[in-house]
Motif scaffolding. Structure first.
Motif, PDB file in Angstrom:
ATOM      1  N   GLN A 134       0.831  -1.206   0.000  1.00 34.72           N
ATOM      2  CA  GLN A 134       0.000   0.000   0.000  1.00 34.72           C
ATOM      3  C   GLN A 134       0.865   1.256   0.000  1.00 34.72           C
ATOM      4  O   GLN A 134       0.518   2.260  -0.650  1.00 34.72           O
ATOM      5  N   ASP A 183       0.165   4.006  -2.752  1.00 39.94           N
ATOM      6  CA  ASP A 183      -0.278   5.344  -2.369  1.00 39.94           C
ATOM      7  C   ASP A 183       0.704   6.409  -2.846  1.00 39.94           C
ATOM      8  O   ASP A 183       0.293   7.505  -3.264  1.00 39.94           O
ATOM      9  N   GLY A 212      -2.226   9.662   2.690  1.00 41.50           N
ATOM     10  CA  GLY A 212      -3.448   8.901   2.891  1.00 41.50           C
ATOM     11  C   GLY A 212      -4.702   9.609   2.420  1.00 41.50           C
ATOM     12  O   GLY A 212      -5.804   9.041   2.483  1.00 41.50           O
ATOM     13  N   GLU A 233      -8.816   6.219  -2.693  1.00 41.88           N
ATOM     14  CA  GLU A 233      -8.573   4.821  -2.331  1.00 41.88           C
ATOM     15  C   GLU A 233      -8.465   3.939  -3.578  1.00 41.88           C
ATOM     16  O   GLU A 233      -9.117   4.189  -4.581  1.00 41.88           O
ATOM     17  N   ASN A 239      -6.294  -0.520  -0.693  1.00 42.92           N
ATOM     18  CA  ASN A 239      -6.862   0.099   0.512  1.00 42.92           C
ATOM     19  C   ASN A 239      -8.154  -0.607   0.907  1.00 42.92           C
ATOM     20  O   ASN A 239      -8.388  -0.876   2.095  1.00 42.92           O
ATOM     21  N   TYR A 274      -9.062  -2.847   4.247  1.00 42.06           N
ATOM     22  CA  TYR A 274     -10.264  -2.520   5.010  1.00 42.06           C
ATOM     23  C   TYR A 274     -11.130  -3.766   5.214  1.00 42.06           C
ATOM     24  O   TYR A 274     -11.646  -4.017   6.309  1.00 42.06           O
ATOM     25  N   TYR A 322      -8.919   1.205   7.681  1.00 41.82           N
ATOM     26  CA  TYR A 322      -7.730   1.542   6.894  1.00 41.82           C
ATOM     27  C   TYR A 322      -6.522   1.573   7.822  1.00 41.82           C
ATOM     28  O   TYR A 322      -6.594   2.096   8.935  1.00 41.82           O
ATOM     29  N   ARG A 372      -2.180   4.433   6.537  1.00 45.22           N
ATOM     30  CA  ARG A 372      -2.210   5.336   5.380  1.00 45.22           C
ATOM     31  C   ARG A 372      -1.546   6.673   5.718  1.00 45.22           C
ATOM     32  O   ARG A 372      -0.913   7.284   4.868  1.00 45.22           O
TER      33      ARG A 372
END
Length: 317
Positions: A180, A184, A203, A207, A211, A215, A221, A224
């Motif tokens: 992630q 990101d 973050g 998304e 992500n 979740y 989350y 992030r």
């Protein structure tokens, strides 16, 4: 959405960190470098002792026993590793070869028994930076053989497989959180056309599937805001400038590795070596695991940079 209070406090802490690092670098420079190296040895031994005790006993103090992989005063092994590495590197440099190998063996045990990929990375980073090529190669071979002997068809082997499985089908949260961080950083860079989301805004990008996957697995989350590692956070928040920061660090990191190798040959024990160790130890937070900007590792990085580039000016003033 921007949180002015968070941003304001963060800016204050940046200046606080820089000032403290500046003052600490002056004090280090004014004193005998050997004394500082010996202080790191003491701190490293204390931390290793805490780790050894935590291997055999779960101390029910301040709620740490509630965490299955806690090391006393640290909720998880990766937090312990991030503090240990800053003091391990200079300590590893000046102790005898027997003690170097003992440190390496202890860290391997921590990495395999707790277990923790980050602790193993710290162990190999220390050995690669300081041991000569022959000893390092033998250490790696010994570690691999030891791993195969200790962990065949056990939970530890499954742990390492899952942590290092970076496929889209993995359900391991640690691997997903690390992936992630890269996703990101990439999408934040693209969405802002290289400008970045802004300081302490990691973050806030749109998304993506990863992500949502995290979740679904965890009910929320995760990580992030801190990007999982500093490079992700820098690129997400500062875009092109963040990429520049990361590349600049890589250049200084490579120079520091070379300087340490030269220092070993010349038996050099001075402030430049302290600077090099603080700089290279930050590679763990930069690319593998971080808890945000305001950590002991970041403080030691600032101290290392100031010792290298501003040390003489400080003493003269």
């Amino acid at each position: 959405m921007t949180n002015p209070t968070k941003v304001g406090l963060s800016v204050f802490f940046v200046f606080l960190y820089l000032n403290f690092a500046y003052q600490l670098s002056i004090q280090i420079k004014k004193n005998d470098s050997k004394d500082f190296f010996h202080i790191t040895v003491v701190l490293c031994r204390v931390l290793l002792f805490i780790g050894i005790v935590s291997l055999f006993f779960k101390l029910d103090v301040l709620g740490y026993s509630a965490y299955s992989k806690s090391i006393f005063t640290f909720y998880e092994p990766s937090h312990y590793a991030l503090v240990l590495v800053a003091f391990l590197m200079p300590s590893f440099y000046i102790v005898s070869y027997k003690e170097k190998l003992l440190y390496f063996f202890i860290l391997l045990c921590f990495g395999l028994v707790f277990p923790s990929v980050i602790i193993l990375i710290v162990a190999f980073l220390s050995a690669f930076s300081i041991l000569n090529k022959r000893i390092f190669l033998l250490s790696v071979i010994g570690a691999v053989l030891g791993f195969l002997m200790i962990t065949p068809q056990t939970e530890q082997l499954l742990y390492f497989y899952e942590r290092l499985n970076f496929s889209e089908n993995t359900s391991n949260l640690t691997a997903l959180v690390y992936m992630q961080g890269w996703y990101d950083a990439y999408y934040s860079f693209i969405e802002t056309t290289g400008i970045g989301l802004g300081f302490q805004m990691a973050g806030e990008n749109t998304e993506t599937w990863i992500n949502y996957r995290i979740y679904d697995l965890s009910g929320g989350y995760m990580n992030r805001n801190d990007g999982s590692f500093t490079a992700s956070k820098l690129i997400s928040e500062f875009g092109v400038l963040g990429v520049f920061f990361v590349l600049s660090y890589l250049i200084v990191f490579i120079k520091s590795i070379r300087a340490i190798k030269n220092g070993i040959r010349n038996k050099n024990i001075d402030f430049s070596m302290i600077s090099n160790f603080f700089i290279i130890s930050y590679v763990i937070e930069m690319f593998f695991r971080s808890a945000g900007y305001f950590t002991i590792g970041t403080l030691m990085l600032f101290v290392g940079i100031m010792l290298r580039y501003f040390g003489n000016a400080q003493i003269n003033n």
